[in-house]
Design a protein around this motif. Sequence first.
Motif, PDB file in Angstrom:
ATOM      1  N   THR A 433       0.826  -1.206   0.000  1.00  0.00           N
ATOM      2  CA  THR A 433       0.000   0.000   0.000  1.00  0.00           C
ATOM      3  C   THR A 433       0.861   1.256   0.000  1.00  0.00           C
ATOM      4  O   THR A 433       0.608   2.204  -0.753  1.00  0.00           O
ATOM      5  N   VAL A 434       1.886   1.258   0.840  1.00  0.00           N
ATOM      6  CA  VAL A 434       2.782   2.421   0.897  1.00  0.00           C
ATOM      7  C   VAL A 434       3.494   2.608  -0.437  1.00  0.00           C
ATOM      8  O   VAL A 434       3.634   3.739  -0.935  1.00  0.00           O
ATOM      9  N   ALA A 435       3.944   1.498  -1.036  1.00  0.00           N
ATOM     10  CA  ALA A 435       4.637   1.596  -2.318  1.00  0.00           C
ATOM     11  C   ALA A 435       3.710   2.127  -3.409  1.00  0.00           C
ATOM     12  O   ALA A 435       4.099   2.976  -4.220  1.00  0.00           O
ATOM     13  N   THR A 436       2.472   1.640  -3.424  1.00  0.00           N
ATOM     14  CA  THR A 436       1.516   2.127  -4.420  1.00  0.00           C
ATOM     15  C   THR A 436       1.241   3.616  -4.220  1.00  0.00           C
ATOM     16  O   THR A 436       1.206   4.396  -5.188  1.00  0.00           O
ATOM     17  N   ALA A 493      -3.610  15.025   0.029  1.00  0.00           N
ATOM     18  CA  ALA A 493      -4.703  14.055  -0.073  1.00  0.00           C
ATOM     19  C   ALA A 493      -4.159  12.636  -0.247  1.00  0.00           C
ATOM     20  O   ALA A 493      -4.652  11.686   0.370  1.00  0.00           O
ATOM     21  N   ILE A 494      -3.133  12.488  -1.084  1.00  0.00           N
ATOM     22  CA  ILE A 494      -2.553  11.157  -1.311  1.00  0.00           C
ATOM     23  C   ILE A 494      -1.939  10.624  -0.023  1.00  0.00           C
ATOM     24  O   ILE A 494      -2.107   9.446   0.331  1.00  0.00           O
ATOM     25  N   LEU A 500      -4.006   6.274   5.723  1.00  0.00           N
ATOM     26  CA  LEU A 500      -5.105   5.572   6.396  1.00  0.00           C
ATOM     27  C   LEU A 500      -5.255   4.147   5.881  1.00  0.00           C
ATOM     28  O   LEU A 500      -5.494   3.207   6.653  1.00  0.00           O
ATOM     29  N   LEU A 501      -5.110   3.966   4.549  1.00  0.00           N
ATOM     30  CA  LEU A 501      -5.201   2.611   3.995  1.00  0.00           C
ATOM     31  C   LEU A 501      -4.084   1.723   4.528  1.00  0.00           C
ATOM     32  O   LEU A 501      -4.304   0.540   4.833  1.00  0.00           O
ATOM     33  N   ALA A 502      -2.878   2.294   4.642  1.00  0.00           N
ATOM     34  CA  ALA A 502      -1.751   1.503   5.152  1.00  0.00           C
ATOM     35  C   ALA A 502      -1.967   1.128   6.619  1.00  0.00           C
ATOM     36  O   ALA A 502      -1.704  -0.012   7.023  1.00  0.00           O
ATOM     37  N   SER A 505      -4.429  -1.609   6.740  1.00  0.00           N
ATOM     38  CA  SER A 505      -3.910  -2.907   6.311  1.00  0.00           C
ATOM     39  C   SER A 505      -3.169  -3.638   7.426  1.00  0.00           C
ATOM     40  O   SER A 505      -2.983  -4.849   7.355  1.00  0.00           O
ATOM     41  N   LEU A 506      -2.760  -2.913   8.458  1.00  0.00           N
ATOM     42  CA  LEU A 506      -2.105  -3.556   9.598  1.00  0.00           C
ATOM     43  C   LEU A 506      -3.116  -4.155  10.575  1.00  0.00           C
ATOM     44  O   LEU A 506      -2.717  -4.704  11.608  1.00  0.00           O
TER      45      LEU A 506
END
Length: 738
Positions: A433-436, A493-494, A500-502, A505-506
Amino acid sequence: MLPTTANTGADSAESVALPDPLTPEAIHEMVARMSDDQVRGLLLDRLDAVAAAQAAPTASKGMITVLEENWSAFYSPGLGAIEKLPVLFSKQGEALSNFRSSFGDKGLLKLFAFMAIAIGAGLAAEWIVKQISKRWQGAETAAEDATLWSALAFLARRFGRDILGLVAFYFALRLVGLALLSPAQLSFAGPFVTYLIWFPRLGAAISRFVLAPNRSDLRLVNIDDRWASYLHRNLIGLVLLAGFTLFIIGFDIANGIAIRETRIAFWLNTAVHIYVAWIFWTAREGLTQMMLGTDSDRSRFDVWVASAYPYFAISVAAITWTVVQLLSGHGYFKLLLTTPHYTTMFWLLLAPAIDTAIRGLVRHLLPPMIGKGAVAEAAYKATKRSYIKIGRVIAGLFVVLRVAEAWNLDLRNLAAAGVGERFAANSVEFIMTVATGYVIYELVSLYVNRKLAKEQTASGAVEGDLGGGEGGGAGGSRLTTVLPLALISAQSAIVVIFGLLAVGSLGIDITPLLAGAGILGLAIGFGAQKLVTDVVSGVFFLVDDAFRVGEYVEVGGTMGTVEKISIRSMQLRHHRGLVHTIPYGEIPKLTNFSRDWVIMKLMFTVPFDTDPNKVKKIFKRIGAEMISDPLYKDDFLEPFKSQGVFQFDDVGIVMRGKFMAKPGTQFTIRKEIYNRVRKEFEANGIEFARREVRVALPGLENSETLNQADKTAIAAAAGAAVQQQVEAKQAEAAKKSK
């Protein structure tokens, strides 16, 4: 004999004795003697026992227990290998003896003879294919004419011929081998040819393509001849050692010697990892050169990574060896036989070539620099670094996926297993997620920065241009003003979204974070109403296109060039250097002096006896000359021309001229017009009018006969008259100002 009671129904129970030893033949014989009810009862008992074992609660292991088990698993393979050293060579002799006895002396002679024939057939097929495809290679490029694309094309054609020859070698050898060798003989010949002949030759072809040890002018990586040859030789040796390790393990198993009996896999695997570490240690200078590349535009981070890479590779080799020991101690031999650790080190060895390829492709595929100057050059460098970063992230993700595949890790379904696997899956998903998010961040920044550089160079805006030091300089385009704010907003925003998504994911519930953010936003809205007013006012000012960066404006009596804008305020730089920060909410009215065009009017005072028509012709000639001058013609919107007599004053005739120009260029044009008017007046005998004081004294027609005392008295009287006029004008001006 072990008695077992089998439930045969509701009527009776019979005792069934299990055979000892429990061999397949004994089991078949026992089942043949049993009735259907006895078999059914025995099966039910076994299923009940399995169900009870699964239903029983499993005691969780403490951290100390887990550490002790892993420590035992780590050192037990090495300890076992040391214990097996006395029988290592004798067991290898036993394996060779079993191999010899399985074929016999004549069978061995026939085996090696057929293998020689098959290998010879393969080499012949390879030679024929290379001769046929030789014309595809083309002429070798001279060293002085070599470019990236010519070198890459030549090496790709040569590598294609090598691979095509190896494929022909493999198929011809396999065809002849299947025709001559028996299945038992193929079980030896197949691994021998694959691991000890085909794999090393494939590694040599790949190394020859990347390193080009004999052609420095065609080499794709930045490394000198010494290290290129050194790495080429040792990479082939490394592949050969790894292939021998795989071959000897399979050979021992096929000839009745289990892995646990000799532990030879420990010694050979350790030798491979030591060899890798030794290559990276001895060739660290060459590998650092390779990582640095030929591009002089290096960041401090690039230099640090290049210097640290050999030590990182040695650390990875050590960590990989440790993982192999742990897996071996826990009994995961089936996984290790698929050589995931070798796959991991392969991609590690290929990392410098991948990084060099990324930078080389970026350097040659990057769009040309837009415009000239410091702004364009900075944007070009930032674009190149962004492309390299994106390429590295994508390559890193690819390597991670390949390594995960080698270790049989399904990154999508890893969370379906236990707690440790779930944590690993969450960590992998977090990294992905972080990489994306990072790739999207860089792509957005890349697009906006390139668009901004294009707008800045197209408008010709120069940082710090204040209109000749007097204000009123030309501003940039509307996009030049809006894009920096859009970039900051998009980046924020990104970061927030993917952050938040990262976190989610944890396995962390982000609902409280969203609720807290909403409450915080509401509190800010009530407690910082002035801030909200400033932000909203700024949005509407930008929508109305009231000002742009670089334009000269006036806000409530404060004048300056718009130097910087933010979400809530703007900064004005006065042409004398002062910086004013003005919140948008405090701007009642804004006057823009730099929008579209500017008209400048110039005044020239000439004596009363000057012919005005002569002055008009001079002004017209100057305007025609400047409008055709390459230095000024693009700055004019209307040429300089005369407006005739403006007024008469107490000095002379005031003549006025005007011109229309682009904002920011009017001051340079004005200076040039002043110089040309002065030269033309001088050439035509026209003087500029000067203020004079004339004193008329009756009866002094013979002024030549005045003595010094009379002249002094007259000068004093004239000075008093001038002082009276000055005071009168000052008083009149003060009255008008009131």
